[in-house]
Design an enzyme around this catalytic site. Structure first.
Site, PDB file in Angstrom:
ATOM      1  N   LYS A 112       0.820  -1.213   0.000  1.00  0.00           N
ATOM      2  CA  LYS A 112       0.000   0.000   0.000  1.00  0.00           C
ATOM      3  C   LYS A 112       0.851   1.259   0.000  1.00  0.00           C
ATOM      4  O   LYS A 112       0.396   2.315  -0.447  1.00  0.00           O
ATOM      5  CB  LYS A 112      -0.896   0.030   1.235  1.00  0.00           C
TER       6      LYS A 112
HETATM    7  C1  LIG Z   1      -0.871  -7.718   2.369  1.00  0.00           C
HETATM    8  C2  LIG Z   1      -2.030  -7.603   1.438  1.00  0.00           C
HETATM    9  N1  LIG Z   1      -2.088  -8.401   0.388  1.00  0.00           N
HETATM   10  C3  LIG Z   1      -3.105  -8.331  -0.482  1.00  0.00           C
HETATM   11  C4  LIG Z   1      -4.153  -7.448  -0.315  1.00  0.00           C
HETATM   12  C5  LIG Z   1      -5.250  -7.412  -1.325  1.00  0.00           C
HETATM   13  O1  LIG Z   1      -5.127  -6.295  -2.152  1.00  0.00           O
HETATM   14  P1  LIG Z   1      -6.427  -5.714  -2.890  1.00  0.00           P
HETATM   15  O2  LIG Z   1      -7.376  -5.377  -1.824  1.00  0.00           O
HETATM   16  O3  LIG Z   1      -5.936  -4.513  -3.621  1.00  0.00           O
HETATM   17  O4  LIG Z   1      -6.930  -6.799  -3.765  1.00  0.00           O
HETATM   18  C6  LIG Z   1      -4.124  -6.589   0.805  1.00  0.00           C
HETATM   19  C7  LIG Z   1      -5.196  -5.601   1.069  1.00  0.00           C
HETATM   20  O5  LIG Z   1      -5.772  -4.976   0.289  1.00  0.00           O
HETATM   21  C8  LIG Z   1      -3.033  -6.642   1.672  1.00  0.00           C
HETATM   22  O6  LIG Z   1      -2.945  -5.809   2.697  1.00  0.00           O
HETATM   23  N1  LIG Z   2      -6.620  -5.030   2.480  1.00  0.00           N
HETATM   24  C1  LIG Z   2      -6.937  -3.665   2.563  1.00  0.00           C
HETATM   25  C2  LIG Z   2      -8.402  -3.395   2.509  1.00  0.00           C
HETATM   26  C3  LIG Z   2      -8.679  -2.002   2.003  1.00  0.00           C
HETATM   27  O1  LIG Z   2      -8.409  -1.994   0.650  1.00  0.00           O
HETATM   28  P1  LIG Z   2      -8.119  -0.739  -0.236  1.00  0.00           P
HETATM   29  O2  LIG Z   2      -7.088  -1.210  -1.183  1.00  0.00           O
HETATM   30  O3  LIG Z   2      -9.396  -0.385  -0.877  1.00  0.00           O
HETATM   31  O4  LIG Z   2      -7.614   0.395   0.602  1.00  0.00           O
HETATM   32  C4  LIG Z   2      -6.257  -3.081   3.783  1.00  0.00           C
HETATM   33  O5  LIG Z   2      -5.150  -3.454   4.056  1.00  0.00           O
HETATM   34  O6  LIG Z   2      -6.808  -2.262   4.477  1.00  0.00           O
END
Ligand SMILES: Cc1ncc(COP(=O)(O)O)c(C=O)c1O
Ligand SMILES: N[C@@H](CCOP(=O)(O)O)C(=O)O
Length: 479
Positions: A112
């Site tokens: 993120k």
């Molecule tokens: C460590 C991790 N892997 C994978 C995901 C999944 O990513 P997305 O929600 O963008 O599909 C998340 C949260 O979003 C995460 O925090």
């Molecule tokens: N897995 C995510 C959930 C929120 O997803 P987002 O990509 O829409 O911000 C988290 O870690 O909070």
């Protein structure tokens, strides 16, 4: 570049307005009015760019001339100066045909950071240029919250409130959010799941008067800049791996929850990056896998797993995918989302499902397989996977596409020591994480209702609202 809603209910807005709007005012999600198409010659030219230069080229396509290129370059440079690796997102060869794309070298050790360092700096820039306030409201299953706070904390003109599911995030994730002493940060632990938190913020953003009164902004992947910023690493990784393995077909395996990260890969493919397939890798919360298998998108009972950040039933960005699946047809998306609200499911016919499968493969990885993948990969190579990345690696193995597969390593294992310990392994924490233990924590536990959350927001944001203008009122000062 202009941005429109997946549901077709707003007049086109520019890049900065799109960042500020977050969720589209008609309840849909913002998408670019058209997707830039990249020629083979452009891809060849971009191959040698640094991560920062590549980001600048891509963002310029999406931001147009709304902010001076020198300012955009400065935002990009500052965003990735906080990363611990010179390549920002390096690739590591795990086995012959399997690479991991390490996305965890940012401040909070999760993928993120790639987008949220950038979005944090973008918000601070908008605030500075316009002398206005930015009030952020976000929901997290653990990583987005920590990363968003790291992206904005200490930045003047910005305040942030994060909702997360009480008792359902890892210890390190919680510490990363609650040990920040900055008065501009409010952590609300809600008595529910991540889906409740996401529903609440969508309800609050959907209340146009409340959103406007408190100038609320989004940091979740409903914000289009989150997705755009994540496109870069698909290009960057593709270039690195194809240099090492010329002529081989390349696929990506992506640990998936809210469908944001993998949707960025889908956009890269649509723009011309020759990705073969995108593997949707989930845990037991497998709504997206079931969709790719049988064409029905229907939430089931929530399951707590060893990869808690993917414990998500309703995938926010799925709506953006439907928009492209149906040829950028907003009326169709509006109809499908109404069907979802009314009947709790979306069903697509076989012919459409074939088009889904041309781009996506999908696997759900159960808890036990997640843990054995962590221990087997460690025994075989000494490389420690976090449980989300382990789902990506296990899904790539199971799909056996015959391609080179790049599995996205979405978090550092230190964030999820609970799963590492259950795999029978021990790890030492990076200093930045070790330093969190024992620090005082700040959080408030609240019921999982919009009303309860709104009460806190009125108190937290209320005092500052009205003191400074909203950026929309002074936007012309940016250009
Ligand atoms: C460590 C991790 N892997 C994978 C995901 C999944 O990513 P997305 O929600 O963008 O599909 C998340 C949260 O979003 C995460 O925090
Ligand atoms: N897995 C995510 C959930 C929120 O997803 P987002 O990509 O829409 O911000 C988290 O870690 O909070």
């Amino acid at each position: 570049m202009q941005y429109i809603s997946t549901r077709g209910g707003i007049a086109p807005v520019g890049f900065i307005q799109a960042v500020l709007m977050g969720l589209a005012d008609d309840g849909g999600l913002l998408v670019p009015e058209h997707l830039p198409q990249l020629s083979a010659a452009t891809l060849e030219q971009w191959r040698t760019l640094s991560y920062q230069e590549l980001t600048l080229e891509l963002l310029t396509l999406f931001a147009g001339d709304e902010l001076p290129r020198a300012d955009l370059r400065d935002i990009v440079q500052r965003s990735y100066a906080t990363f611990r690796h010179p390549d920002v997102t390096p690739v590591h060869r795990l086995q012959d045909d399997l690479y991991v794309l390490e996305l965890f070298h940012g401040p909070t050790f999760a993928f993120k950071d790639v987008a949220l360092q950038l979005l944090g700096n973008m918000y601070a820039y908008i605030s500075q240029q316009t002398g206005s306030i930015i009030h952020i409201l976000g929901a997290t299953s653990g990583d987005t919250g920590a990363s968003a706070i790291a992206g904005v904390s200490g930045k003047p003109g910005v305040r942030i409130c994060i909702l997360y599911p009480h008792g359902r995030v890892s210890e390190v994730q919680q510490l990363q959010m609650t040990t920040i002493a900055d008065e501009n940060v409010l952590n609300l632990a809600i008595e529910g799941t991540f889906d409740d938190a996401q529903r609440i913020i969508k309800e609050i953003f959907g209340d146009a008067a409340f959103k406007q009164r408190y100038h609320l902004r989004a940091i979740n992947s409903i914000n289009i800049l989150r997705i755009l910023a994540q496109i870069t690493y698909y290009f960057y990784a593709y270039f690195r791996v194809s240099e090492q393995q010329p002529g081989r077909s390349i696929s990506f395996s992506v640990p998936t929850g809210n469908f944001g990260d993998i949707f960025a890969g889908y956009l890269a493919k649509q723009m011309g990056l020759p990705i073969h397939r995108l593997i949707v890798a989930t845990n037991e919360n497998d709504i997206l896998v079931r969709f790719v298998q049988d064409g029905v998108y229907r939430p089931e009972a929530f399951r707590s797993t060893h990869s808690p950040s993917m414990d998500i039933q309703v995938a926010s960005n799925f709506e953006r995918y439907l928009y492209y699946l149906y040829g950028e047809n907003a009326a169709k998306v509006k109809e499908l989302m109404a069907e979802f609200r009314a009947n709790g499911l979306i069903s697509v016919p076989q012919a459409d499902l074939e088009r889904v499968r041309a781009d996506f493969a999908a696997r759900s990885v159960e808890n036990a397989t997640c843990l054995t993948t962590i221990s087997q990969v460690y025994a075989g190579s000494g490389y420690l996977l976090d449980p989300h990345t382990a789902c990506g690696v296990a899904a790539a193995d199971a799909e056996a596409l015959g391609d080179i597969t790049i599995a996205l390593a979405t978090a550092h294992p230190a964030k999820f020591n609970e799963a590492i310990a259950l795999s029978g392994l021990e790890q030492s924490f990076p200093d930045e994480i070790q330093a969190l233990f024992g620090k005082p924590q700040r959080q408030q536990v609240v019921p999982a209702t919009s009303e309860a959350v709104e009460q806190h927001l009125v108190e937290f944001f209320g005092a500052a609202s009205g003191v400074l203008p909203a950026p929309e009122d002074v936007l012309e000062t940016l250009t």
